[in-house]
Enzyme design. Structure first.
Site, mmCIF file in Angstrom:
data_model
loop_
_atom_site.group_PDB
_atom_site.id
_atom_site.type_symbol
_atom_site.label_atom_id
_atom_site.label_comp_id
_atom_site.label_asym_id
_atom_site.label_seq_id
_atom_site.Cartn_x
_atom_site.Cartn_y
_atom_site.Cartn_z
ATOM 1 N N HIS A 188 7.772 -1.051 -3.532
ATOM 2 C CA HIS A 188 8.985 -1.523 -2.881
ATOM 3 C C HIS A 188 8.707 -2.706 -1.957
ATOM 4 O O HIS A 188 7.565 -2.956 -1.542
ATOM 5 C CB HIS A 188 9.623 -0.387 -2.074
ATOM 6 C CG HIS A 188 8.727 0.121 -0.981
ATOM 7 N ND1 HIS A 188 8.584 -0.518 0.233
ATOM 8 C CD2 HIS A 188 7.908 1.200 -0.933
ATOM 9 C CE1 HIS A 188 7.724 0.142 0.982
ATOM 10 N NE2 HIS A 188 7.291 1.193 0.305
ATOM 11 N N GLU A 264 6.725 8.911 -1.816
ATOM 12 C CA GLU A 264 5.460 8.704 -1.107
ATOM 13 C C GLU A 264 4.918 10.028 -0.563
ATOM 14 O O GLU A 264 5.644 11.022 -0.445
ATOM 15 C CB GLU A 264 5.681 7.695 0.037
ATOM 16 C CG GLU A 264 4.446 7.357 0.875
ATOM 17 C CD GLU A 264 3.283 6.796 0.067
ATOM 18 O OE1 GLU A 264 2.620 7.593 -0.622
ATOM 19 O OE2 GLU A 264 3.030 5.579 0.152
#
Length: 384
Positions: A188, A264
């Protein structure tokens, strides 16, 4: 959670299919490969598939008795059971449905992965199944025997994560394996925490892209439109990944699918802190974390070992869903590094030797025999 990992090998057989049937299962320690539990039983008149499922259940229960919080790698030579329990094949037979449901009650799905292995790599479970059937033929039940086994060489379980089949050496691959499935892995764009190098996982806030991160997402979208090969877009559920994925998908005219396994790592009490701040406040926990893939950040329930398990399961699901296609997977530093590590067959500490910039691209191809090939790492040319 204890962070332990077990390998469950299970098998079942029927002499007649249906006929006199039995199952066998072994539980191995994930670090050493040593057998730590065995189970076998003559189950009377049944089919091969019923015996295989009962062997799976027995193996899972034997592991559960040792550690209900362990991560489990199930390995079987039954393609049917592996594909059905992995969710890739529907379970249509009425005899199989309740057995599959029972198997799923032993451990949460997030703790179990399934891998097909050749019959010759399932010899211990096969031996136990045959011992059980021999015992049934003699009118008795199987009883464990005292066995002397040489301890195998230690093979860290983190290096043996889920794979469709045992990979072959790259140069020895057959000439035609069909079109590989390609993952284009996109980290990202930046958030406010990124330039300050603060821990930002799935256990704290859910920051959005900064202005710089939005610019990066637009640049990578342009690059991928020019590339012209992306056929599907999947994303971590976290906001920064979704925003990056949506920017690209809008340019490509595709929808974004959410894959929970791409989120994550949970950094626990370290969320929002710099490395130096963690070192000052939690020096012992940080040292343990840097020294072992099984150690967890302070206050977290996730280690790199459990992350590897989660990401491996997500990888296999996506390969099964998009065979032969090119898929953009928008994720984070730890999951992407894990996918690269697994593709290379590299040890867990190799993750500390990889650089992965914000909005960078990696690419991995997966072949039908289970082999993988790293094609690109940390490409940021679209940001220059």
């Amino acid at each position: 959670m204890t962070g332990r990992r077990f390998i469950v090998e299970a098998d079942g057989g029927s002499r007649g299919n249906p006929g006199p049937a039995g199952y066998g299962a072994v539980v191995r320690d994930g670090d050493t490969g040593q057998i730590v539990a065995e189970a076998a039983e003559f189950i009377g008149h049944a089919t091969n598939n019923v015996a295989e499922y009962k062997g799976l259940i027995a193996g899972l229960r034997a592991a559960h008795e040792l550690d209900p919080d362990a991560a489990i790698d199930v390995r079987m030579d039954s393609k049917l059971v592996v594909e059905q329990m992995s969710g890739r094949w529907k379970i249509k037979h009425p005899d199989m449905q309740p057995l599959a449901a029972e198997a799923r009650t032993v451990y949460p799905r997030s703790q179990v992965s399934y891998t097909w292995i050749p019959r010759e790599r399932n010899k211990d479970a096969d031996r136990l199944a045959n011992e059980a059937m021999d015992a049934g033929k003699a009118g008795r039940q199987w009883e464990p025997k005292a066995r002397t086994r040489p301890a195998p060489a230690a093979v860290p379980v983190e290096e043996e994560l889920p794979a469709p089949t045992a990979p072959k050496t790259g140069w020895a691959l057959p000439a035609d394996l069909g079109t590989p499935t390609t993952f284009v892995l996109l980290r990202h764009g930046e958030t406010a925490l990124t330039p300050e190098k603060r821990f930002s996982g799935s256990g704290g806030g859910d920051p959005e892209l900064s202005d710089r991160g939005q610019w990066q997402a637009a640049r990578v979208a342009e690059a991928l439109v020019a590339r012209g090969t992306i056929q599907a877009v999947v994303s971590s559920p976290m906001r920064r990944a979704r925003q990056t994925a949506e920017a690209v998908a809008a340019r490509l005219g595709l929808e974004v699918r959410i894959e929970e396994g791409l989120r994550e790592l949970d950094f626990g009490d370290w969320e929002g802190l710099t490395f130096a701040e963690v070192q000052e406040r939690y020096p012992d926990d940080l040292a343990a974390w840097l020294g072992s893939a099984k150690a967890k950040p302070t206050g977290s329930n996730e280690s790199f070992a459990s992350l590897s398990h989660r990401v491996g399961v997500a990888r296999d699901k996506l390969i099964a869903r998009f065979p032969g296609k090119t898929v953009l997977a928008v994720s984070h530093v730890s999951p992407i590094k894990t996918l690269v590590r697994l593709a290379l067959g590299a040890p867990p500490d190799s993750m500390y030797r990889m650089e992965l910039s914000a909005a960078s691209l990696c690419a991995v191809q997966y072949y039908s025999d289970g082999n993988a090939s790293l094609r690109l790492l940390n490409d940021t040319s679209h940001l220059r």
